[in-house]
Design an enzyme around this catalytic site. Sequence first.
Site, PDB file in Angstrom:
ATOM      1  N   CYS A   2       0.855  -1.187   0.000  1.00 56.38           N
ATOM      2  CA  CYS A   2       0.000   0.000   0.000  1.00 56.38           C
ATOM      3  C   CYS A   2       0.891   1.237   0.000  1.00 56.38           C
ATOM      4  CB  CYS A   2      -0.866   0.058   1.252  1.00 56.38           C
ATOM      5  SG  CYS A   2      -2.046  -1.289   1.381  1.00 56.38           S
ATOM      6  N   CYS A 443      15.124  -8.173   4.792  1.00 60.47           N
ATOM      7  CA  CYS A 443      14.263  -9.348   4.861  1.00 60.47           C
ATOM      8  C   CYS A 443      14.323 -10.013   3.486  1.00 60.47           C
ATOM      9  CB  CYS A 443      12.819  -8.973   5.186  1.00 60.47           C
ATOM     10  SG  CYS A 443      11.719 -10.420   5.131  1.00 60.47           S
TER      11      CYS A 443
END
Length: 455
Positions: A2, A443
């Site tokens: 988003c 990550c």
Amino acid sequence: MCGILGMLAPYNIAQDLYTGLYGLQHRGKESAGIVTYDGINCWHHADMGEIAMVFRGDILKNMPGPVGIAHNRYSTTGESEPRNIQPIRDLWHGQEFWVAHNGNIVNSDDLRKWCQGRGAILETTSDTGVMAKIISLTGASSFEEAVITAFPRFRGAFSMVILYMGRIIALRDTFGFRPLSLGQKDGAYFVASETGVFSHLRAKLLREVEPGEVILLGPMGPITLKKFSSPEKKFCIFEYIYFLRPDAKVFGRRARTVRERMGELLFLEHPAQGDFVLGIPDSGEDAGRGFANISRIPNGRKVILRTHLTSRTFIEPIQELRERGVELKFVFFEENILGKNIIIIDDSLVRGTTLKKFIARLRDAGAARIDVRISSPPYRFPCHYGIDTDKIASELSAARYQGNIEEIKKWIGADSLGYLSIENATKAIIEIPGETLGPSDFCTACFTGNYPIPG
Ligand code: AMP
């Protein structure tokens, strides 16, 4: 995924929020929303669809107020439907507040049960609705304290902006999975998922919101309310590979520069020879340019036209629609393809829809040989932290073939296939001058299965 945005200015900001949302449209096209506060009332408008559709006509003129937040949605937890459109409203001590969130928390089911156990009614099915409810149910001496108290209960990825009575609070989880930056212009202060927003508003980048930081945006600028310790940084490497718009800067590095370097390292890791290099537009173009430059093989971008008849083919719900989307997206100039050895570069292979179709079209146009190079490692594991692959875990090509490159190559119809290694993907970022970074600052769960927070 988003896009989120918050602003505080000495003028009505609805128009700036609208302009800023365009700088985040690529992060989500399912719905868009803006809420402003004029000192007495909140003014809210949101709907399903892209920005231009949602804010037609005079809507913005009827949204006064010098402070507000905005959101573009690309759904992860919670269906793509009207009740999950953000910003989401809730009440704290009877006073309304609004929340816009980028990321995904992994404990939203537990938190939902906790809220329901206290008699709360949740109108949304999203993790964001649950986070708003947790804040709403948190007792504290001030709203800011309630947010700080609620913060450690959220496990996962959250970059967030909150509007409460003319104040904007911005927060970023302690891992810093998703980007969030602060900007400034003429007494106005902005917080946005990506720095491209500041370019559209002719504002300048101040700095990033630090992982674990809770910020209050006041008339004198950003004030740190709290800094939770951040023992491990885990910025999403896929943001650099695909999601960020090329102009975005994170850790002082532009996404485009990083992607070009990924393309260079891709050539060094999996060299190929051919008549030209074709980076698949738009997102494979930067790596394609890097590959072409270092190999001195001509860039063949001109042999295709990228139409703008479709946007995100990836999120079409049905395979036929995704394939038709790819057909509509690209037009091939056969006369430049016939008999050629072509090296295709794309940023990622997820389901494989794009490459399979792309290769079939090049073969139809008479390509002699097609070597494929991907500027990221095989995408084998679903993301729990804000990318929608959680929903399509069984469709990931590299997972279906257990990472067997030879099988994936056959399935997409290429003559050869090479992926950038995880070492080179991180090296491409680290090597570019900017903030000091190490390989463990990212990550990489979608490639390695090493999830920083268990799901
Ligand atoms: P696929 O066609 O399923 O192999 O998806 C890969 C293509 O979609 C690449 O060209 C990417 O540019 C793009 N892509 C990768 N991940 C995503 C995502 N999560 N959402 C939308 N597009 C994506």
